[in-house]
Design an enzyme around this catalytic site. Structure first.
Site, PDB file in Angstrom:
ATOM      1  N   THR A  14     -64.418  57.572  15.623  1.00 50.76           N
ATOM      2  CA  THR A  14     -64.682  58.335  16.845  1.00 50.76           C
ATOM      3  C   THR A  14     -65.353  59.669  16.568  1.00 50.76           C
ATOM      4  O   THR A  14     -66.179  60.131  17.353  1.00 50.76           O
ATOM      5  CB  THR A  14     -63.346  58.605  17.577  1.00 50.76           C
ATOM      6  OG1 THR A  14     -62.765  57.344  17.891  1.00 50.76           O
ATOM      7  CG2 THR A  14     -63.538  59.371  18.860  1.00 50.76           C
ATOM      8  N   ASP A  58     -66.490  51.365  12.918  1.00 48.98           N
ATOM      9  CA  ASP A  58     -65.200  51.627  13.544  1.00 48.98           C
ATOM     10  C   ASP A  58     -64.183  51.226  12.476  1.00 48.98           C
ATOM     11  O   ASP A  58     -64.347  50.199  11.805  1.00 48.98           O
ATOM     12  CB  ASP A  58     -65.053  50.726  14.780  1.00 48.98           C
ATOM     13  CG  ASP A  58     -63.775  51.017  15.555  1.00 48.98           C
ATOM     14  OD1 ASP A  58     -63.875  51.459  16.709  1.00 48.98           O
ATOM     15  OD2 ASP A  58     -62.675  50.792  15.001  1.00 48.98           O
ATOM     16  N   SER A  59     -63.135  52.020  12.294  1.00 48.86           N
ATOM     17  CA  SER A  59     -62.255  51.758  11.145  1.00 48.86           C
ATOM     18  C   SER A  59     -61.476  50.452  11.272  1.00 48.86           C
ATOM     19  O   SER A  59     -60.849  50.010  10.315  1.00 48.86           O
ATOM     20  CB  SER A  59     -61.310  52.934  10.896  1.00 48.86           C
ATOM     21  OG  SER A  59     -60.249  52.943  11.808  1.00 48.86           O
ATOM     22  N   ASP A  91     -57.755  54.718  13.337  1.00 47.72           N
ATOM     23  CA  ASP A  91     -56.965  53.482  13.471  1.00 47.72           C
ATOM     24  C   ASP A  91     -56.406  52.963  12.141  1.00 47.72           C
ATOM     25  O   ASP A  91     -55.255  52.563  12.065  1.00 47.72           O
ATOM     26  CB  ASP A  91     -57.799  52.383  14.140  1.00 47.72           C
ATOM     27  CG  ASP A  91     -58.040  52.668  15.614  1.00 47.72           C
ATOM     28  OD1 ASP A  91     -57.410  53.600  16.145  1.00 47.72           O
ATOM     29  OD2 ASP A  91     -58.862  51.968  16.234  1.00 47.72           O
ATOM     30  N   THR A 166     -48.573  57.435   8.878  1.00 44.24           N
ATOM     31  CA  THR A 166     -48.681  56.299   9.791  1.00 44.24           C
ATOM     32  C   THR A 166     -49.322  56.805  11.073  1.00 44.24           C
ATOM     33  O   THR A 166     -49.009  57.914  11.520  1.00 44.24           O
ATOM     34  CB  THR A 166     -47.264  55.783  10.160  1.00 44.24           C
ATOM     35  OG1 THR A 166     -46.591  55.446   8.957  1.00 44.24           O
ATOM     36  CG2 THR A 166     -47.309  54.566  11.058  1.00 44.24           C
ATOM     37  N   GLN A 278     -38.869  48.369   9.043  1.00 48.09           N
ATOM     38  CA  GLN A 278     -39.796  48.515  10.170  1.00 48.09           C
ATOM     39  C   GLN A 278     -39.567  49.816  10.932  1.00 48.09           C
ATOM     40  O   GLN A 278     -40.306  50.134  11.857  1.00 48.09           O
ATOM     41  CB  GLN A 278     -39.788  47.289  11.086  1.00 48.09           C
ATOM     42  CG  GLN A 278     -38.443  46.750  11.448  1.00 48.09           C
ATOM     43  CD  GLN A 278     -38.564  45.462  12.265  1.00 48.09           C
ATOM     44  OE1 GLN A 278     -38.416  45.533  13.457  1.00 48.09           O
ATOM     45  NE2 GLN A 278     -38.803  44.331  11.632  1.00 48.09           N
TER      46      GLN A 278
HETATM   47  N1  ASP Z   1     -61.386  53.043  16.884  1.00 53.28           N
HETATM   48  C1  ASP Z   1     -61.632  54.289  16.189  1.00 53.28           C
HETATM   49  C2  ASP Z   1     -61.610  54.026  14.703  1.00 53.28           C
HETATM   50  O1  ASP Z   1     -60.560  53.932  14.131  1.00 53.28           O
HETATM   51  C3  ASP Z   1     -60.609  55.312  16.564  1.00 53.28           C
HETATM   52  C4  ASP Z   1     -60.800  56.637  15.862  1.00 53.28           C
HETATM   53  O2  ASP Z   1     -61.828  56.930  15.307  1.00 53.28           O
HETATM   54  O3  ASP Z   1     -59.890  57.446  15.870  1.00 53.28           O
HETATM   55  O4  ASP Z   1     -62.653  53.907  14.100  1.00 53.28           O
END
Ligand code: ASP
Length: 341
Positions: A14, A58-59, A91, A166, A278
């Site tokens: 993002t 995107d991660s 993510d 986390t 968990q």
């Molecule tokens: N979907 C995005 C990602 O992980 C969310 C972020 O960047 O925070 O690439």
């Protein structure tokens, strides 16, 4: 004294996204625009270079090859740069930070992961503070040595040990938690460094970058009603070598015969199984309850207070290093990069 030289490694996320106004979806954009969006970077007391993934992602698309790419970029620029900031989607950032902590053995320079919840161009963005402070942390030196000598994750005013984090919130700017290890640095009016929690490299060995990760691993989360078919279909997955078993509370699992029997057979066939709670915080204590005594008796690996993210990546790293069967359990149960107690 010469200005520290920092390398920004842009992988995507993002932090560098723009809105596609036709579809309304966020998509990655050219990294050059990231720097033009933050002219403040010019004012920092360090030299900033940048390098970008050819195709920012995107991660959610992150994989083990990308981790090796990040590690290789650090390796290639280790002599020329004093610190590294990895811009990464939030993510899967905790997985990546944990993986990189294993891949970069004998690290003596900061590798700081950061990202943001809102794109850099957004009016209310959290990206600027996260990026600017991460660069400042990567540039922090005392007596000619880097203050942070490990893989960290900076988000919303806190630097955490990367392999202890986390993602806990998809909405709040405070997206990460490190429930089993305190922050290493807090950012207020000043940067408050908690020296007592920072990792210090012992010995004289130089950076060693590992490049083999074995992803024949899985995570199995228990839930009430979990049945035998599911257990079998997971443990009998072709080529599966190791499993993170996410148990309840302090490492507890049902005492039912089929479960214990199924796990025993899987272990006998050579599968490594790690008991990880968990719960977001706290530790596995095998043998505290009857419901974990049987797991202990099976010689299942004790994940102690490790996160699932750090456990699954540690398995990939140890399998990639072809650790012998005799020592695998002992090595897993030993903290390698401060990822467990
Ligand atoms: N979907 C995005 C990602 O992980 C969310 C972020 O960047 O925070 O690439």
């Amino acid at each position: 004294m010469k200005e520290p030289r920092i390398l920004l490694i842009y992988t995507g996320g993002t932090i560098g996204m723009v809105k596609d106004y036709d579809s309304g979806a966020l998509k990655a954009f050219n990294f050059d625009k990231l720097l033009t969006n933050i002219p403040e970077l010019e004012q920092l007391d360090c030299t900033i270079d940048s390098i970008s993934f050819e195709k920012p992602i995107d991660s959610s698309n992150m994989n083990t090859n990308h981790w090796v790419s990040i590690a290789s970029i650090v390796e290639d620029h280790y002599q020329s740069h004093d610190g590294f900031v990895v811009l990464h989607g939030s993510d899967t950032m905790s997985y990546s930070a944990a993986a990189l902590s294993y891949l970069l053995e004998y690290l003596e320079k900061p590798v700081i992961f950061t990202g943001s919840q809102l794109p850099i161009g957004d009016l209310r963005t959290d990206a600027k503070e996260n990026l600017i402070t991460s660069i400042q942390i990567a540039a922090l030196q005392e007596k000619g040595k880097a203050v942070v000598q490990e893989v960290g994750l900076y988000f919303e005013y806190k630097l955490y040990r990367g392999n202890r984090t986390t993602k806990i919130n998809a909405e709040h700017f405070e997206a990460f938690a490190s429930l089993n290890y305190p922050p290493l640095i807090e950012s207020g009016v000043h940067l408050k460094v908690y020296h007592e929690y920072l990792m210090r490299k012992k010995g004289v060995k130089k950076l060693h970058v590992h490049k083999n990760l074995d992803n024949n691993v899985a995570i199995l989360k228990l839930f009430p009603g979990f049945n035998e078919n599911i257990l079998h279909s997971v443990v009998e997955t072709p080529n599966l070598k190791a499993l993170v078993l996410e148990t309840y509370g302090a490492g507890n699992a049902p005492t039912e015969e089929w479960l214990i029997d199924g796990l025993r057979k899987a272990l006998k066939k050579g599968l490594y199984i790690v008991n990880v709670t968990q719960c977001s915080g706290g530790s596995v204590i095998m043998g505290q309850y009857e419901t974990s005594s049987q797991l202990e008796a099976l010689q299942i690996i004790n994940g102690k207070d490790i996160t699932t993210e750090a456990a699954i990546t540690k398995l990939m790293y140890l399998l990639g290093n072809k650790i012998s069967r005799k020592t695998f359990k002992t090595i897993f149960e030993t903290p390698l990069r401060g990822e467990m107690q």
